[in-house]
Design a protein around this motif. Sequence first.
Motif, short mmCIF file in Angstrom:
data_model
loop_
_atom_site.label_atom_id
_atom_site.label_comp_id
_atom_site.label_asym_id
_atom_site.label_seq_id
_atom_site.Cartn_x
_atom_site.Cartn_y
_atom_site.Cartn_z
N ASN A 153 -3.08 -11.92 -6.93
CA ASN A 153 -2.74 -13.00 -7.87
C ASN A 153 -2.95 -12.55 -9.31
O ASN A 153 -2.13 -12.86 -10.18
CB ASN A 153 -3.57 -14.24 -7.56
CG ASN A 153 -3.18 -14.87 -6.24
OD1 ASN A 153 -2.06 -14.71 -5.76
ND2 ASN A 153 -4.13 -15.54 -5.60
N TYR A 154 -4.03 -11.84 -9.57
CA TYR A 154 -4.30 -11.33 -10.91
C TYR A 154 -3.19 -10.37 -11.33
O TYR A 154 -2.70 -10.42 -12.46
CB TYR A 154 -5.67 -10.63 -10.94
CG TYR A 154 -6.18 -10.30 -12.31
CD1 TYR A 154 -7.08 -11.14 -12.95
CD2 TYR A 154 -5.77 -9.16 -12.98
CE1 TYR A 154 -7.56 -10.85 -14.22
CE2 TYR A 154 -6.25 -8.86 -14.24
CZ TYR A 154 -7.14 -9.71 -14.86
OH TYR A 154 -7.60 -9.41 -16.11
N ASP A 166 -7.61 -0.25 -15.80
CA ASP A 166 -8.18 -1.50 -16.32
C ASP A 166 -9.41 -1.91 -15.52
O ASP A 166 -9.44 -1.81 -14.29
CB ASP A 166 -7.16 -2.65 -16.23
CG ASP A 166 -6.18 -2.66 -17.37
OD1 ASP A 166 -6.32 -1.83 -18.29
OD2 ASP A 166 -5.25 -3.50 -17.34
N ILE A 183 -11.66 -5.07 -14.45
CA ILE A 183 -11.50 -6.52 -14.34
C ILE A 183 -12.67 -7.12 -13.57
O ILE A 183 -13.42 -6.41 -12.92
CB ILE A 183 -10.16 -6.90 -13.66
CG1 ILE A 183 -10.08 -6.38 -12.23
CG2 ILE A 183 -8.98 -6.39 -14.48
CD1 ILE A 183 -8.89 -6.89 -11.46
N LYS A 228 -0.08 -10.31 -10.31
CA LYS A 228 1.16 -11.05 -10.55
C LYS A 228 1.12 -11.82 -11.87
O LYS A 228 2.15 -12.00 -12.51
CB LYS A 228 1.43 -12.02 -9.40
CG LYS A 228 1.88 -11.33 -8.13
CD LYS A 228 2.16 -12.36 -7.04
CE LYS A 228 2.70 -11.73 -5.80
NZ LYS A 228 3.04 -12.73 -4.77
N GLU A 229 -0.07 -12.26 -12.30
CA GLU A 229 -0.19 -13.08 -13.50
C GLU A 229 -0.47 -12.28 -14.77
O GLU A 229 -0.28 -12.80 -15.86
CB GLU A 229 -1.31 -14.10 -13.30
CG GLU A 229 -1.03 -15.11 -12.21
CD GLU A 229 -2.23 -15.97 -11.86
OE1 GLU A 229 -3.28 -15.86 -12.54
OE2 GLU A 229 -2.14 -16.73 -10.89
N ASN A 230 -0.92 -11.05 -14.64
CA ASN A 230 -1.32 -10.24 -15.79
C ASN A 230 -0.65 -8.88 -15.75
O ASN A 230 -0.29 -8.39 -14.69
CB ASN A 230 -2.85 -10.04 -15.80
CG ASN A 230 -3.60 -11.34 -15.85
OD1 ASN A 230 -3.71 -11.94 -16.90
ND2 ASN A 230 -4.08 -11.80 -14.72
N ALA A 231 -0.51 -8.27 -16.88
CA ALA A 231 0.06 -6.92 -16.96
C ALA A 231 -1.08 -5.92 -16.79
O ALA A 231 -1.68 -5.48 -17.75
CB ALA A 231 0.77 -6.72 -18.29
N LEU A 232 -1.40 -5.61 -15.53
CA LEU A 232 -2.47 -4.66 -15.25
C LEU A 232 -2.00 -3.24 -15.54
O LEU A 232 -0.88 -2.87 -15.19
CB LEU A 232 -2.88 -4.72 -13.78
CG LEU A 232 -3.96 -5.70 -13.40
CD1 LEU A 232 -4.17 -5.71 -11.90
CD2 LEU A 232 -5.26 -5.40 -14.10
N ASP A 272 5.84 -8.30 -5.25
CA ASP A 272 5.51 -8.69 -6.62
C ASP A 272 6.50 -9.75 -7.09
O ASP A 272 7.33 -10.25 -6.31
CB ASP A 272 5.46 -7.47 -7.55
CG ASP A 272 6.81 -6.79 -7.74
OD1 ASP A 272 7.85 -7.35 -7.35
OD2 ASP A 272 6.82 -5.69 -8.31
#
Length: 137
Positions: free
Chosen positions: A66-67, A77, A79, A69-73, A39
């Motif tokens: 990638n999602y 959730d 998606i 790493k870019e978003n606070a999952l 991460d």
Amino acid sequence: MKKIIFIALITTYASFAQNSKRIVEYNYGKNSVEFTDKDNNGDPVIIRSFNSNAGIKDEVALNILNYFKENALLDGDKIVIHANGANVKGTCNIKKKNNITAVEFHYETIEWKNGPTEVFLDLSPSKPNTAITNNDD
């Protein structure tokens, strides 16, 4: 005048019928660990998928990483992942133990841009095992 309205109705109906998507249920799919990576903090991340389509599972798994790493999952959730001519909707389960995180993506629908929409139909009585358990061992 009646003839023009009738032709307009037939044309509208025909164009709508051609644009409607066919929905297909499926109950197959791969459940597997796709890969491991790091991460943003350098901690290990395991990417798993459930009910996946073999033709797109690798690209979906990479896009999930990638999602992540870019978003606070958060655990639970829902998606949408875009991959190879399809939009894949599913639920992410996030499991964490010590510094290891497992991101588990459960396919729910695959909306093919040039084909049917596949909806996963779970026929199994039990849930699949997770990569990391929530116990305190």
